[in-house]
Design an enzyme around this catalytic site. Structure first.
Site, PDB file in Angstrom:
ATOM      1  N   ASN A 246      -0.288   3.281   0.745  1.00 33.97           N
ATOM      2  CA  ASN A 246       0.715   2.249   1.042  1.00 33.97           C
ATOM      3  C   ASN A 246       2.036   2.871   1.510  1.00 33.97           C
ATOM      4  O   ASN A 246       2.679   2.361   2.433  1.00 33.97           O
ATOM      5  CB  ASN A 246       0.965   1.389  -0.197  1.00 33.97           C
ATOM      6  CG  ASN A 246      -0.143   0.375  -0.444  1.00 33.97           C
ATOM      7  OD1 ASN A 246      -0.770  -0.102   0.497  1.00 33.97           O
ATOM      8  ND2 ASN A 246      -0.372   0.062  -1.707  1.00 33.97           N
ATOM      9  N   HIS A 251       1.843  -1.591   3.598  1.00 35.84           N
ATOM     10  CA  HIS A 251       0.966  -2.461   2.806  1.00 35.84           C
ATOM     11  C   HIS A 251      -0.101  -3.192   3.633  1.00 35.84           C
ATOM     12  O   HIS A 251      -1.220  -3.389   3.132  1.00 35.84           O
ATOM     13  CB  HIS A 251       1.814  -3.458   2.011  1.00 35.84           C
ATOM     14  CG  HIS A 251       2.523  -2.818   0.856  1.00 35.84           C
ATOM     15  ND1 HIS A 251       1.913  -2.562  -0.348  1.00 35.84           N
ATOM     16  CD2 HIS A 251       3.799  -2.351   0.723  1.00 35.84           C
ATOM     17  CE1 HIS A 251       2.754  -1.982  -1.185  1.00 35.84           C
ATOM     18  NE2 HIS A 251       3.923  -1.844  -0.552  1.00 35.84           N
ATOM     19  N   GLU A 281      -5.599  -1.838  -7.261  1.00 42.69           N
ATOM     20  CA  GLU A 281      -6.694  -1.120  -6.591  1.00 42.69           C
ATOM     21  C   GLU A 281      -7.876  -0.900  -7.527  1.00 42.69           C
ATOM     22  O   GLU A 281      -8.671   0.014  -7.336  1.00 42.69           O
ATOM     23  CB  GLU A 281      -6.196   0.216  -6.038  1.00 42.69           C
ATOM     24  CG  GLU A 281      -5.586   1.137  -7.060  1.00 42.69           C
ATOM     25  CD  GLU A 281      -4.067   0.981  -7.179  1.00 42.69           C
ATOM     26  OE1 GLU A 281      -3.430   1.954  -7.604  1.00 42.69           O
ATOM     27  OE2 GLU A 281      -3.532  -0.101  -6.851  1.00 42.69           O
TER      28      GLU A 281
END
Length: 358
Positions: A246, A251, A281
């Protein structure tokens, strides 16, 4: 059609199937089995519009067609938009071969024609009707009504048939058409409710089951596993160093990576399994009837697939896995997830990109 005014007609005077009706007997014989009053029709409508799932709506509708309207042969066919076909979702009096068949919209049968045009169609004598496709032995007349909610496309067709020709009077057709409008509204509401329920249990980013759906499934499957003494395994995985993805690529890119992992997790599952996103995640696979060894094999195959995923700038993706099995590692959802989570963190501490068992 006169259905706007039919609600003010005394329905009780419509004759039952098989009765001698005097003048216009061939038309008035259409109302076989019908001695209900206006109140009966309104009660049928009220029952249909109760909160029910789609199958409940369809079954209730056909029960009303039989018991209130008096027609024994009836079915609701729904539109498969991708295939442009009709399929039988619920029926009364149809033989198995007609139920299994798919009907090409606009080409095969009276109902398929109605699905194409969006307008009611009455075949008073199917032996003279070129569009008719046999739906049940000895059918002589058929009325097909579109299920078309307001400001929407046709979603299905209500087919009502009789073993006698000219079995649907103008009054009968009008009332059935009015009932078809109510059924269309009930189908639309049931489908919307189902979609809302699905969304409430679905992770919006990946399309997998969400935290709520995961725990609902675990409670159900653990109860079954306990009752029938079979194992249930849980695989929990966490992407290694995902924050860096990220930070480097943003993102939106990270979201696409999560969706890709979700697809790989889904492909690793059998039909009875459940892939879910636990959050961030972290992902979980629920594997009913899977002993620990089988779960370890599933986890290892998925680990290798993730490891083979290349990211931008030469980065490689990897994940750490924890496996737990009930009843050895826990007999409740929280206990089983906690055991798998602890095993996953052991994999992290060992350098990541590996599978550990509880």
């Amino acid at each position: 059609m006169h259905n706007v005014f039919l609600m003010h007609e005394p329905l009780a005077r419509l004759p039952r199937e098989g009765s001698a009706s005097g003048v216009g007997a061939r038309h008035e014989a259409a109302w076989r089995g019908f001695r209900a009053s206006q109140q009966s029709f309104l009660e049928a409508a009220r029952r249909l519009l109760r909160p029910m799932d789609l199958q409940g709506v369809l079954e209730e509708a056909l029960t009303v067609v039989q018991t209130v309207f008096g027609y024994r042969i009836c079915a609701v066919l729904l539109v498969d938009r991708e295939a442009r076909e009709l399929w039988c979702a619920a029926h009364r009096g149809w033989p198995p071969e007609a139920v299994r068949r798919r009907y090409r919209v606009g080409r095969e049968g009276v109902a398929a024609w109605v699905a194409y045009t969006g307008w009611p169609y009455y075949a008073p004598d199917v032996q003279r009707e070129p569009r008719y496709v046999e739906i049940a032995p000895q059918v002589r007349s058929e009325l097909a009504l579109p299920l078309r909610p307001e400001l929407s496309e046709t979603v299905g067709v209500l087919s009502v048939a009789s073993t006698e020709p000219e079995a649907f009077s103008e009054d009968a057709r009008g009332l059935l058409e009015a009932y078809g409008l109510l059924l269309a509204a009930a189908v639309q509401r049931a489908e919307r409710d189902a979609e809302l329920s699905r969304l409430a249990l679905t992770d919006p980013l990946t399309g997998l089951a969400n935290h709520r759906a995961l725990y609902q499934t675990l409670r159900r499957e653990l109860a079954q596993a306990s009752r029938y003494s079979f194992p249930l395994s849980v695989v929990l995985l966490d992407l290694d160093g995902f924050k860096r993805v990220n930070d480097l690529f943003g993102h939106p890119y990270g979201d696409e990576v999560l969706r890709q992992v979700a697809r790989m997790a889904t492909e690793a599952c059998r039909g009875m399994d459940l892939p879910a996103r636990l959050g961030g995640e972290e992902f979980v696979l629920v594997l009913p009837h899977a002993p620990k060894l089988a779960a370890l094999q599933v986890a290892e195959r998925l680990r290798r697939r993730i490891e083979e995923t290349s990211l931008e700038e030469g980065l490689r993706l990897s994940a750490s896995f924890g496996v737990a099995v009930s009843p050895d590692d826990g007999s409740t959802p929280d206990a089983l997830i906690r055991a798998a989570d602890e095993a996953m963190y052991r994999a992290k501490r060992a350098g990541g990109n590996r599978v550990e068992a509880s």
